[in-house]
Design an enzyme around this catalytic site. Structure first.
Site, PDB file in Angstrom:
ATOM      1  N   SER A 186       0.842  -1.211  -0.042  1.00 22.31           N
ATOM      2  CA  SER A 186       0.053  -0.032  -0.020  1.00 22.31           C
ATOM      3  C   SER A 186       0.945   1.273  -0.049  1.00 22.31           C
ATOM      4  CB  SER A 186      -0.963  -0.198   1.300  1.00 22.31           C
ATOM      5  OG  SER A 186      -1.571   1.312   1.535  1.00 22.31           O
ATOM      6  N   TYR A 199      -2.499  -0.945  10.558  1.00 23.12           N
ATOM      7  CA  TYR A 199      -2.293  -1.305   9.281  1.00 23.12           C
ATOM      8  C   TYR A 199      -1.223  -0.676   8.477  1.00 23.12           C
ATOM      9  CZ  TYR A 199      -3.674  -1.049   4.191  1.00 23.12           C
ATOM     10  OH  TYR A 199      -3.762  -1.142   2.663  1.00 23.12           O
TER      11      TYR A 199
END
Length: 302
Positions: A186, A199
Site C-alpha cells: 500500500s 495497518y
C-alpha cells in the site's frame, strides 16, 4: 583510463535518468510464463482488487486459482466470472478455499493446488499475496490495542509469509527455475497515516520483506514485485476519495508483474487524493518529516 569517481557519477546519472534502460543492460530477463500452461494463485478474490485482477489474468489465458474463505464466496466468484469471461480466451478461474490466517488452512490449500496442477499438467507461475485487512485505531484507544495489531499482522504479514512459504516449493517443483511472487502492499507502507498505525505498520513490514525476498529469490531466477495501491474503492476503502475507476490500473500492474520479462520491483498505482500514487511516494521521500506531517494533517480523507 576513466577514473573510478567518474564511473560512479555516470552510473548515478543512469540510475536517476534511465532506470528502465539500466535494468535491461545489467539484469537478464526473467522467464515469461505461457498463459495456456500456467496457473496463478491470487489470495483474497472474493471481492475488490483481488477479484478484478483474477478476471483480467483469466481473460488473458491464465488459469487463476482464486482463494476464498467460504463455499458461499466460491459460488459468488464462479457466478461473477461467468458474467465477465471472454469466450475468445482459454483462461479459467478456480476457487480455492483458504484462510491466510490459519496454518492448517494454507497447508490444506497447498495440497489441493499441488494435486490440481498435476491433474491439469499446469505450472504454478506466480503467487499474488493480495488478501488483507484494514486494522485501524489511534494508539490511545481500544481500537488501537495490541489485539488489533496482532490480528492485522496475522493476516497482512504472517499470512503473506504462510502463503509464500507454502507455495514456493510448488512453484519450483512445477516450473523449475523462474516464477513470480507479487505482494500487495500500500502507499501506506511508505506514507504513514495517523489513526491507522496497525495497518500502516503491516504494510511497512511487507515493504521490507519484499526487498529481502527479491534479493534472496533472484538466485533462482524468481522475481518479487510489490504493488503499492493508492485509494482504490474496495471493502477496505469505502470513503468518497476511493476511486473505483482505478481498479484496472491495479489489475494491469498485477498482469505486468506476472508475465513481463522485466517486471518492476514496485508499482505505485492509482492516486492519493488527487495526486498520482507514484508522485505522492516521491514527494514524501524528499520532504522533511515535520513538513510531511503538516501536509498530511491538512489533507481531508473524508
Amino acid at each position: 583510463m576513466v577514473a573510478p569517481t567518474t564511473l560512479v557519477l555516470l552510473l548515478a546519472v543512469l540510475v536517476v535518468l534511465y532506470p528502465g534502460w539500466l535494468n535491461r543492460i545489467l539484469i537478464d530477463p526473467f522467464p515469461s510464463p505461457s498463459p495456456a500452461k500456467s496457473a496463478v494463485l491470487i489470495s483474497g478474490t472474493s471481492s475488490g482488487l483481488g477479484r478484478n485482477a483474477a478476471f483480467l489474468l483469466a481473460n488473458n489465458g491464465f488459469t487463476v486459482l482464486g482463494t476464498v474463505r467460504s463455499a458461499e464466496d466460491a459460488d459468488k466468484l464462479r457466478d461473477a466470472w461467468k458474467e465477465v469471461q471472454h469466450a475468445s480466451q482459454s483462461g479459467e478461474i478456480i476457487p480455492i478455499k483458504m484462510d491466510v490466517a490459519s496454518d492448517e488452512s494454507v497447508a490444506a490449500a497447498a495440497d489441493d493446488v499441488r494435486a490440481l496442477l498435476e491433474e491439469r499438467d499446469l505450472d504454478l507461475a506466480a503467487v499474488v499475496n493480495n488478501a488483507g485487512v484494514n486494522g485501524q485505531g489511534p494508539v490511545l484507544s481500544r481500537a488501537g490495542t495490541a489485539m488489533s495489531y496482532a490480528w492485522t499482522f496475522n493476516v497482512n504479514v504472517f499470512g503473506v509469509v504462510r502463503v509464500t512459504q507454502a507455495f514456493l516449493p510448488i512453484m519450483k517443483e512445477s516450473s523449475g527455475k523462474g516464477g513470480r511472487v507479487i505482494n500487495v502492499g500500500s502507499v501506506a507502507g511508505v506514507i504513514s497515516q495517523d489513526n491507522s498505525s496497525p495497518y500502516t505498520a503491516t504494510k511497512h513490514a511487507v515493504e521490507g520483506m519484499s526487498d529481502a525476498w527479491r534479493r534472496e529469490l533472484a538466485r533462482d531466477d524468481m522475481s518479487v514485485s510489490l504493488i503499492q495501491p493508492g485509494f482504490i474503492a474496495s471493502n477496505m476503502c469505502d470513503s468518497p476519495i476511493c476511486d473505483k475507476s482505478a481498479l484496472p490500473e491495479f489489475s494491469n500492474a498485477v498482469l505486468h508483474a506476472v508475465q513481463d520479462p522485466y517486471p518492476k520491483t514496485r508499482y505505485a498505482v492509482a492516486a492519493v487524493v488527487v495526486m498520482p500514487a507514484w508522485v505522492a511516494v516521491w514527494v514524501d521521500s524528499i520532504l522533511p518529516d515535520r513538513v510531511a506531517d503538516w501536509v498530511i494533517g491538512h489533507i481531508s480523507l473524508e
